[in-house]
Design a protein around this motif. Structure first.
Motif, PDB file in Angstrom:
ATOM      1  N   PRO A  32     -31.370   0.621 -30.516  1.00  0.00           N
ATOM      2  CA  PRO A  32     -30.698   1.904 -30.264  1.00  0.00           C
ATOM      3  C   PRO A  32     -31.393   3.067 -30.960  1.00  0.00           C
ATOM      4  O   PRO A  32     -31.977   2.914 -32.039  1.00  0.00           O
ATOM      5  CB  PRO A  32     -29.294   1.703 -30.827  1.00  0.00           C
ATOM      6  N   GLY A  33     -31.339   4.197 -30.287  1.00  0.00           N
ATOM      7  CA  GLY A  33     -31.795   5.436 -30.890  1.00  0.00           C
ATOM      8  C   GLY A  33     -30.592   6.222 -31.373  1.00  0.00           C
ATOM      9  O   GLY A  33     -29.451   5.739 -31.347  1.00  0.00           O
ATOM     10  N   LEU A  34     -30.830   7.445 -31.810  1.00  0.00           N
ATOM     11  CA  LEU A  34     -29.762   8.353 -32.228  1.00  0.00           C
ATOM     12  C   LEU A  34     -29.965   9.691 -31.535  1.00  0.00           C
ATOM     13  O   LEU A  34     -31.081  10.218 -31.511  1.00  0.00           O
ATOM     14  CB  LEU A  34     -29.807   8.597 -33.737  1.00  0.00           C
ATOM     15  N   VAL A  35     -28.884  10.208 -30.980  1.00  0.00           N
ATOM     16  CA  VAL A  35     -28.913  11.530 -30.380  1.00  0.00           C
ATOM     17  C   VAL A  35     -27.788  12.362 -30.979  1.00  0.00           C
ATOM     18  O   VAL A  35     -26.914  11.857 -31.678  1.00  0.00           O
ATOM     19  CB  VAL A  35     -28.813  11.461 -28.835  1.00  0.00           C
ATOM     20  N   LEU A  36     -27.846  13.641 -30.678  1.00  0.00           N
ATOM     21  CA  LEU A  36     -26.886  14.575 -31.240  1.00  0.00           C
ATOM     22  C   LEU A  36     -25.553  14.533 -30.514  1.00  0.00           C
ATOM     23  O   LEU A  36     -25.487  14.257 -29.321  1.00  0.00           O
ATOM     24  CB  LEU A  36     -27.453  15.992 -31.180  1.00  0.00           C
ATOM     25  N   GLY A  37     -24.527  14.833 -31.263  1.00  0.00           N
ATOM     26  CA  GLY A  37     -23.191  15.029 -30.719  1.00  0.00           C
ATOM     27  C   GLY A  37     -22.568  16.229 -31.387  1.00  0.00           C
ATOM     28  O   GLY A  37     -23.000  16.654 -32.466  1.00  0.00           O
ATOM     29  N   LEU A  38     -21.579  16.790 -30.751  1.00  0.00           N
ATOM     30  CA  LEU A  38     -20.753  17.816 -31.384  1.00  0.00           C
ATOM     31  C   LEU A  38     -19.603  17.094 -32.040  1.00  0.00           C
ATOM     32  O   LEU A  38     -18.738  16.536 -31.372  1.00  0.00           O
ATOM     33  CB  LEU A  38     -20.218  18.810 -30.350  1.00  0.00           C
ATOM     34  N   ASP A  39     -19.605  17.067 -33.362  1.00  0.00           N
ATOM     35  CA  ASP A  39     -18.571  16.372 -34.122  1.00  0.00           C
ATOM     36  C   ASP A  39     -17.586  17.411 -34.672  1.00  0.00           C
ATOM     37  O   ASP A  39     -17.923  18.581 -34.844  1.00  0.00           O
ATOM     38  CB  ASP A  39     -19.208  15.563 -35.252  1.00  0.00           C
TER      39      ASP A  39
END
Length: 184
Positions: A56-63
């Motif tokens: 898995p990679g990591l991407v941005l989210g609006l938290d």
């Protein structure tokens, strides 16, 4: 909330990650904007665009919490159906994002506000990457590659766009520096 100088059938979309540098849809206007109540975070495991189930990679989210500067796109009403279908296919692959309408503040000196489509991370979703420190984020980003390319490129492109907008994100900047330097 919409600007009266534009037809009521136009829509706004708020971008905070790859939508800033790769929107992929036609737009009538692009304006820097601020969303209050959510912040940009590298908090979503990517199994499709920037990673796989095995890596898995990591991407941005609006938290939740804080605020986020990004880019708002005004989409003409005539283009909205196709644009929304595109965004749904792009952002809603696994349901980790919740589409929502939120008020944004346009930062073009006009003091305009608009209701915009935003994609908020669902903290209850299994792809929500809660509490990863920067080293763990770096390791995931460095190793992952998905259908949209290397996770490394996603982070570097986002940091480049943020820098062009005069935004410094210390965490993303640290990861980008390590990626550029090739540190282990």
């Amino acid at each position: 909330m919409n600007d009266p100088s534009h037809p009521a059938h136009d829509h706004w979309v708020f971008g905070y990650g790859s939508l800033m540098w790769n929107p992929g849809f036609p737009f009538a206007e692009r304006v820097e904007a601020r969303l209050i109540g959510a912040h940009r975070a590298l908090c979503v495991y990517s199994f499709h665009h920037r990673g796989t189930q095995q890596q898995p990679g990591l991407v941005l989210g609006l938290d939740l919490g804080g605020s986020c500067r990004g880019v708002a796109y005004r989409v003409a009403g005539a283009d909205w159906h196709e644009t929304h279908a595109y965004l749904t296919a792009r952002e809603q692959i696994s349901g980790v994002y919740r589409e929502s309408a939120r008020r944004i503040h346009l930062l073009d000196g006009s003091q305009r506000e608009a209701a915009a489509v935003v994609y908020l991370v669902d903290r209850a979703h299994p792809q929500y990457a809660k509490g990863l420190d920067l080293e763990a984020q770096f390791r995931l980003v460095r190793a992952a590659h998905g259908k949209s390319g290397a996770n490394r490129d996603y982070v570097l492109s986002t940091v480049g766009e943020l820098k062009a907008m005069g935004i410094i994100d210390p965490g993303l900047g640290w990861i980008a520096h390590k990626l550029r330097e090739g540190h282990e």
